[in-house]
Design a protein around this motif. Sequence first.
Motif, PDB file in Angstrom:
ATOM      1  N   GLU A 136       0.835  -1.209   0.000  1.00  5.92           N
ATOM      2  CA  GLU A 136       0.000   0.000   0.000  1.00  5.92           C
ATOM      3  C   GLU A 136       0.869   1.259   0.000  1.00  5.92           C
ATOM      4  N   LEU A 137       1.933   1.233   0.786  1.00  9.06           N
ATOM      5  CA  LEU A 137       2.825   2.408   0.810  1.00  9.06           C
ATOM      6  C   LEU A 137       3.510   2.596  -0.543  1.00  9.06           C
ATOM      7  N   ILE A 138       3.889   1.478  -1.181  1.00  9.71           N
ATOM      8  CA  ILE A 138       4.522   1.578  -2.498  1.00  9.71           C
ATOM      9  C   ILE A 138       3.561   2.257  -3.482  1.00  9.71           C
ATOM     10  N   SER A 139       2.297   1.802  -3.466  1.00  6.23           N
ATOM     11  CA  SER A 139       1.297   2.411  -4.356  1.00  6.23           C
ATOM     12  C   SER A 139       1.069   3.877  -4.014  1.00  6.23           C
ATOM     13  N   GLN A 140       0.952   4.161  -2.723  1.00  9.31           N
ATOM     14  CA  GLN A 140       0.689   5.547  -2.309  1.00  9.31           C
ATOM     15  C   GLN A 140       1.856   6.465  -2.657  1.00  9.31           C
ATOM     16  N   SER A 141       3.064   5.898  -2.696  1.00  7.96           N
ATOM     17  CA  SER A 141       4.232   6.742  -2.972  1.00  7.96           C
ATOM     18  C   SER A 141       4.174   7.328  -4.378  1.00  7.96           C
ATOM     19  N   LEU A 142       3.338   6.744  -5.249  1.00 12.36           N
ATOM     20  CA  LEU A 142       3.170   7.317  -6.585  1.00 12.36           C
ATOM     21  C   LEU A 142       2.326   8.587  -6.540  1.00 12.36           C
ATOM     22  N   ASP A 143       1.464   8.676  -5.540  1.00 11.24           N
ATOM     23  CA  ASP A 143       0.504   9.772  -5.493  1.00 11.24           C
ATOM     24  C   ASP A 143       0.850  10.852  -4.479  1.00 11.24           C
ATOM     25  N   ARG A 144       1.646  10.492  -3.489  1.00 14.33           N
ATOM     26  CA  ARG A 144       1.963  11.481  -2.443  1.00 14.33           C
ATOM     27  C   ARG A 144       3.363  11.199  -1.897  1.00 14.33           C
ATOM     28  N   ARG A 189       9.917  -2.599  -7.872  1.00 15.07           N
ATOM     29  CA  ARG A 189      10.601  -2.409  -9.163  1.00 15.07           C
ATOM     30  C   ARG A 189       9.614  -2.408 -10.319  1.00 15.07           C
ATOM     31  N   GLN A 190       8.639  -3.338 -10.264  1.00 15.88           N
ATOM     32  CA  GLN A 190       7.646  -3.404 -11.344  1.00 15.88           C
ATOM     33  C   GLN A 190       6.859  -2.105 -11.438  1.00 15.88           C
ATOM     34  N   LEU A 191       6.426  -1.614 -10.281  1.00 12.60           N
ATOM     35  CA  LEU A 191       5.639  -0.390 -10.266  1.00 12.60           C
ATOM     36  C   LEU A 191       6.464   0.787 -10.783  1.00 12.60           C
ATOM     37  N   ALA A 192       7.727   0.834 -10.388  1.00 12.39           N
ATOM     38  CA  ALA A 192       8.595   1.925 -10.841  1.00 12.39           C
ATOM     39  C   ALA A 192       8.763   1.869 -12.355  1.00 12.39           C
ATOM     40  N   SER A 193       8.898   0.661 -12.919  1.00 13.96           N
ATOM     41  CA  SER A 193       9.099   0.596 -14.364  1.00 13.96           C
ATOM     42  C   SER A 193       7.809   0.916 -15.103  1.00 13.96           C
ATOM     43  N   ILE A 194       6.661   0.484 -14.564  1.00 10.26           N
ATOM     44  CA  ILE A 194       5.381   0.855 -15.187  1.00 10.26           C
ATOM     45  C   ILE A 194       5.213   2.374 -15.160  1.00 10.26           C
ATOM     46  N   GLN A 195       5.568   2.966 -14.026  1.00 12.08           N
ATOM     47  CA  GLN A 195       5.404   4.415 -13.912  1.00 12.08           C
ATOM     48  C   GLN A 195       6.331   5.148 -14.881  1.00 12.08           C
ATOM     49  N   ALA A 196       7.550   4.630 -15.038  1.00  8.79           N
ATOM     50  CA  ALA A 196       8.488   5.268 -15.960  1.00  8.79           C
ATOM     51  C   ALA A 196       7.948   5.221 -17.389  1.00  8.79           C
ATOM     52  N   ARG A 254      -9.460   6.900 -17.879  1.00  7.04           N
ATOM     53  CA  ARG A 254      -9.800   5.466 -17.980  1.00  7.04           C
ATOM     54  C   ARG A 254      -8.537   4.617 -17.988  1.00  7.04           C
ATOM     55  N   MET A 255      -7.513   5.063 -18.695  1.00  2.62           N
ATOM     56  CA  MET A 255      -6.265   4.299 -18.737  1.00  2.62           C
ATOM     57  C   MET A 255      -5.606   4.261 -17.363  1.00  2.62           C
ATOM     58  N   THR A 256      -5.633   5.396 -16.682  1.00  5.82           N
ATOM     59  CA  THR A 256      -5.045   5.440 -15.349  1.00  5.82           C
ATOM     60  C   THR A 256      -5.774   4.491 -14.410  1.00  5.82           C
ATOM     61  N   GLN A 257      -7.106   4.491 -14.494  1.00  4.00           N
ATOM     62  CA  GLN A 257      -7.884   3.600 -13.627  1.00  4.00           C
ATOM     63  C   GLN A 257      -7.611   2.141 -13.966  1.00  4.00           C
ATOM     64  N   ALA A 258      -7.500   1.829 -15.263  1.00  3.77           N
ATOM     65  CA  ALA A 258      -7.224   0.442 -15.660  1.00  3.77           C
ATOM     66  C   ALA A 258      -5.858   0.015 -15.142  1.00  3.77           C
ATOM     67  N   LEU A 259      -4.898   0.933 -15.235  1.00  5.53           N
ATOM     68  CA  LEU A 259      -3.552   0.626 -14.755  1.00  5.53           C
ATOM     69  C   LEU A 259      -3.566   0.410 -13.242  1.00  5.53           C
ATOM     70  N   GLU A 260      -4.289   1.273 -12.538  1.00  7.28           N
ATOM     71  CA  GLU A 260      -4.335   1.129 -11.082  1.00  7.28           C
ATOM     72  C   GLU A 260      -4.992  -0.184 -10.674  1.00  7.28           C
ATOM     73  N   SER A 261      -6.039  -0.604 -11.407  1.00  8.31           N
ATOM     74  CA  SER A 261      -6.678  -1.861 -11.021  1.00  8.31           C
ATOM     75  C   SER A 261      -5.774  -3.038 -11.359  1.00  8.31           C
ATOM     76  N   GLU A 262      -4.991  -2.912 -12.444  1.00 10.87           N
ATOM     77  CA  GLU A 262      -4.023  -3.974 -12.764  1.00 10.87           C
ATOM     78  C   GLU A 262      -2.936  -4.052 -11.691  1.00 10.87           C
ATOM     79  N   ALA A 267      -3.338  -3.177  -8.556  1.00 13.30           N
ATOM     80  CA  ALA A 267      -3.968  -3.754  -7.364  1.00 13.30           C
ATOM     81  C   ALA A 267      -4.089  -5.263  -7.521  1.00 13.30           C
ATOM     82  N   ALA A 268      -4.427  -5.726  -8.739  1.00 10.43           N
ATOM     83  CA  ALA A 268      -4.562  -7.161  -8.971  1.00 10.43           C
ATOM     84  C   ALA A 268      -3.207  -7.845  -8.863  1.00 10.43           C
ATOM     85  N   SER A 269      -2.162  -7.195  -9.363  1.00  7.83           N
ATOM     86  CA  SER A 269      -0.839  -7.822  -9.319  1.00  7.83           C
ATOM     87  C   SER A 269      -0.331  -7.930  -7.883  1.00  7.83           C
TER      88      SER A 269
END
Length: 89
Positions: A9-17, A42-49, A73-81, A83-85
Amino acid sequence: MLTCKQASELISQSLDRSLTRSERWSLRFHLLICVACARFNRQLASIQAVMNKWLSDTEQDEHLQLPLQAKLRMTQALESEIAASRRRP
Ligand SMILES: [Zn+2]
């Protein structure tokens, strides 16, 4: 000591704040000892890059600009992916 759920959760939140100093230290410590969360980080960082590059490329090319709704819509799809991962081992 963070659980893997808290760490992801902190890893995900670090993208937003910006994380607080204690959150950063807790997360850094968890990533040192947890292979799964380190890989997720690492995966999240590379997706974000990739997303950032794509967004900056498309914003500079007016022919490639997407409507705001499509970006959302793309951002939401990415976020749900993402969350699923997190739920996958
Ligand atoms: Zn973990």
